[in-house]
Design a protein around this motif. Sequence first.
Motif, mmCIF file in Angstrom:
data_model
loop_
_atom_site.group_PDB
_atom_site.id
_atom_site.type_symbol
_atom_site.label_atom_id
_atom_site.label_comp_id
_atom_site.label_asym_id
_atom_site.label_seq_id
_atom_site.Cartn_x
_atom_site.Cartn_y
_atom_site.Cartn_z
ATOM 1 N N GLU A 107 0.833 -1.202 0.000
ATOM 2 C CA GLU A 107 0.000 0.000 0.000
ATOM 3 C C GLU A 107 0.873 1.261 0.000
ATOM 4 O O GLU A 107 0.606 2.216 -0.737
ATOM 5 C CB GLU A 107 -0.937 -0.014 1.201
ATOM 6 C CG GLU A 107 -1.958 1.105 1.149
ATOM 7 C CD GLU A 107 -3.030 0.938 2.204
ATOM 8 O OE1 GLU A 107 -4.207 1.032 1.830
ATOM 9 O OE2 GLU A 107 -2.704 0.720 3.386
ATOM 10 N N ARG A 108 1.942 1.256 0.780
ATOM 11 C CA ARG A 108 2.845 2.415 0.823
ATOM 12 C C ARG A 108 3.503 2.640 -0.536
ATOM 13 O O ARG A 108 3.573 3.776 -1.021
ATOM 14 C CB ARG A 108 3.916 2.190 1.894
ATOM 15 C CG ARG A 108 4.953 3.278 1.931
ATOM 16 C CD ARG A 108 6.016 3.019 2.971
ATOM 17 N NE ARG A 108 7.108 3.966 2.813
ATOM 18 C CZ ARG A 108 8.254 3.883 3.453
ATOM 19 N NH1 ARG A 108 8.464 2.922 4.327
ATOM 20 N NH2 ARG A 108 9.193 4.765 3.244
ATOM 21 N N ALA A 109 3.976 1.564 -1.171
ATOM 22 C CA ALA A 109 4.631 1.705 -2.473
ATOM 23 C C ALA A 109 3.665 2.208 -3.537
ATOM 24 O O ALA A 109 4.046 3.002 -4.403
ATOM 25 C CB ALA A 109 5.247 0.367 -2.883
ATOM 26 N N LEU A 110 2.408 1.758 -3.485
ATOM 27 C CA LEU A 110 1.417 2.251 -4.444
ATOM 28 C C LEU A 110 1.172 3.748 -4.258
ATOM 29 O O LEU A 110 1.044 4.492 -5.241
ATOM 30 C CB LEU A 110 0.109 1.470 -4.297
ATOM 31 C CG LEU A 110 0.135 0.035 -4.827
ATOM 32 C CD1 LEU A 110 -1.083 -0.740 -4.342
ATOM 33 C CD2 LEU A 110 0.211 0.029 -6.349
ATOM 34 N N LEU A 156 11.192 -1.066 -10.598
ATOM 35 C CA LEU A 156 10.956 -2.033 -9.532
ATOM 36 C C LEU A 156 11.150 -1.307 -8.215
ATOM 37 O O LEU A 156 12.165 -0.633 -8.009
ATOM 38 C CB LEU A 156 11.929 -3.216 -9.626
ATOM 39 C CG LEU A 156 11.815 -4.094 -10.868
ATOM 40 C CD1 LEU A 156 12.908 -5.161 -10.864
ATOM 41 C CD2 LEU A 156 10.439 -4.733 -10.962
ATOM 42 N N VAL A 157 10.169 -1.433 -7.333
ATOM 43 C CA VAL A 157 10.233 -0.804 -6.009
ATOM 44 C C VAL A 157 10.273 -1.931 -4.975
ATOM 45 O O VAL A 157 9.239 -2.549 -4.702
ATOM 46 C CB VAL A 157 9.015 0.117 -5.759
ATOM 47 C CG1 VAL A 157 9.145 0.804 -4.404
ATOM 48 C CG2 VAL A 157 8.857 1.132 -6.880
ATOM 49 N N PRO A 158 11.456 -2.252 -4.424
ATOM 50 C CA PRO A 158 11.527 -3.313 -3.418
ATOM 51 C C PRO A 158 10.656 -2.967 -2.212
ATOM 52 O O PRO A 158 10.682 -1.844 -1.711
ATOM 53 C CB PRO A 158 13.006 -3.356 -3.037
ATOM 54 C CG PRO A 158 13.715 -2.741 -4.211
ATOM 55 C CD PRO A 158 12.777 -1.699 -4.734
ATOM 56 N N LEU A 159 9.877 -3.948 -1.770
ATOM 57 C CA LEU A 159 9.021 -3.740 -0.606
ATOM 58 C C LEU A 159 9.779 -4.132 0.658
ATOM 59 O O LEU A 159 10.627 -5.016 0.636
ATOM 60 C CB LEU A 159 7.740 -4.569 -0.731
ATOM 61 C CG LEU A 159 6.892 -4.299 -1.979
ATOM 62 C CD1 LEU A 159 5.642 -5.165 -1.966
ATOM 63 C CD2 LEU A 159 6.529 -2.835 -2.092
ATOM 64 N N ALA A 160 9.443 -3.462 1.745
ATOM 65 C CA ALA A 160 10.082 -3.771 3.031
ATOM 66 C C ALA A 160 9.404 -4.988 3.638
ATOM 67 O O ALA A 160 8.175 -5.091 3.594
ATOM 68 C CB ALA A 160 9.970 -2.571 3.967
ATOM 69 N N PRO A 161 10.170 -5.923 4.159
ATOM 70 C CA PRO A 161 11.629 -5.908 4.294
ATOM 71 C C PRO A 161 12.311 -6.355 3.003
ATOM 72 O O PRO A 161 11.937 -7.365 2.416
ATOM 73 C CB PRO A 161 11.884 -6.911 5.416
ATOM 74 C CG PRO A 161 10.740 -7.869 5.340
ATOM 75 C CD PRO A 161 9.558 -7.077 4.841
ATOM 76 N N ALA A 162 13.299 -5.587 2.580
ATOM 77 C CA ALA A 162 14.082 -5.913 1.387
ATOM 78 C C ALA A 162 15.360 -6.633 1.830
ATOM 79 O O ALA A 162 15.776 -6.509 2.982
ATOM 80 C CB ALA A 162 14.430 -4.634 0.630
ATOM 81 N N PRO A 163 15.982 -7.365 0.919
ATOM 82 C CA PRO A 163 17.242 -8.027 1.270
ATOM 83 C C PRO A 163 18.310 -6.997 1.670
ATOM 84 O O PRO A 163 18.258 -5.847 1.229
ATOM 85 C CB PRO A 163 17.639 -8.735 -0.028
ATOM 86 C CG PRO A 163 16.384 -8.861 -0.810
ATOM 87 C CD PRO A 163 15.551 -7.674 -0.436
ATOM 88 N N PRO A 164 19.259 -7.397 2.495
ATOM 89 C CA PRO A 164 20.321 -6.474 2.903
ATOM 90 C C PRO A 164 21.014 -5.861 1.692
ATOM 91 O O PRO A 164 21.288 -6.541 0.702
ATOM 92 C CB PRO A 164 21.297 -7.359 3.699
ATOM 93 C CG PRO A 164 20.462 -8.508 4.164
ATOM 94 C CD PRO A 164 19.423 -8.715 3.105
ATOM 95 N N GLY A 165 21.269 -4.570 1.768
ATOM 96 C CA GLY A 165 21.959 -3.863 0.696
ATOM 97 C C GLY A 165 21.068 -3.354 -0.418
ATOM 98 O O GLY A 165 21.546 -2.708 -1.341
ATOM 99 N N ILE A 166 19.765 -3.647 -0.356
ATOM 100 C CA ILE A 166 18.823 -3.142 -1.360
ATOM 101 C C ILE A 166 17.824 -2.254 -0.638
ATOM 102 O O ILE A 166 17.162 -2.690 0.301
ATOM 103 C CB ILE A 166 18.106 -4.298 -2.093
ATOM 104 C CG1 ILE A 166 19.135 -5.120 -2.878
ATOM 105 C CG2 ILE A 166 17.018 -3.761 -3.011
ATOM 106 C CD1 ILE A 166 18.574 -6.327 -3.579
ATOM 107 N N ALA A 167 17.774 -1.003 -1.047
ATOM 108 C CA ALA A 167 16.911 -0.034 -0.362
ATOM 109 C C ALA A 167 15.440 -0.295 -0.665
ATOM 110 O O ALA A 167 15.045 -0.366 -1.833
ATOM 111 C CB ALA A 167 17.282 1.387 -0.788
ATOM 112 N N ALA A 168 14.663 -0.461 0.391
ATOM 113 C CA ALA A 168 13.218 -0.638 0.235
ATOM 114 C C ALA A 168 12.565 0.693 -0.097
ATOM 115 O O ALA A 168 13.054 1.754 0.305
ATOM 116 C CB ALA A 168 12.621 -1.206 1.519
ATOM 117 N N HIS A 169 11.496 0.624 -0.863
ATOM 118 C CA HIS A 169 10.670 1.778 -1.222
ATOM 119 C C HIS A 169 11.428 2.822 -2.024
ATOM 120 O O HIS A 169 11.054 3.988 -2.044
ATOM 121 C CB HIS A 169 10.012 2.395 0.022
ATOM 122 C CG HIS A 169 9.048 1.451 0.655
ATOM 123 N ND1 HIS A 169 7.839 1.140 0.092
ATOM 124 C CD2 HIS A 169 9.144 0.711 1.779
ATOM 125 C CE1 HIS A 169 7.221 0.254 0.848
ATOM 126 N NE2 HIS A 169 7.990 -0.032 1.869
#
Length: 197
Positions: A107-110, A156-169
């Motif tokens: 919902e936040r990413a949308l 592509l917008v990684p959603l939280a929790p994202a893998p280490p080293g990849i910024a979410a949102h």
Amino acid sequence: MPLHPRTAPAPALRSVLAALGSPTAVREARTPALRAATGPVRPELPLPVHVLDRISPLGGPARTRLTGWRFLLHAGAQAVAAADTRLTPDGWTFSHFFEGPYATATERALRQAEALPAPYQPRLLSVPELYMLTLWLHGDLAADPGEGTPRPTDLLVPLAPAPPGIAAHRPHRVADLLPVLTHRITPAPPPLLGSPA
């Protein structure tokens, strides 16, 4: 409005509505927020869920496949859970309810994507090897939401929790993020044991 979501298949929506109308399905779901919701719960914001099956280390196109449709379940103004559907030989059917960080992160990413200047068709893209879920903003608004591969200019917008080293949102162009994912997924070559004598 820069987001142009497509309509989910009617049988997928009907299966979610039937599950929401079933006291047994809601009671047995492991979603306390859904069981505790007061007032009507509405399925909204349907998104096709694709799985990244293959990333080519040689720069070829990524291969994805449609695995279902996800509906955010709203009680009042916010999402309290989500419902997944899946395609079976008999058609679309309800799969399960769930809650947790990916429902609220979606919902936040949308909401963030609504502020982008270009129009996109929203989808979800799962990368199982990295336990990663992204909001896939596809640039072809007329595309069938069940088909296609990520284009280099898609976001592509990684959603939280994202893998280490990849910024979410944080939106990433596919051309920039897929090489990072390829590097993480591709096994390293075996180490050299020594030089010949």
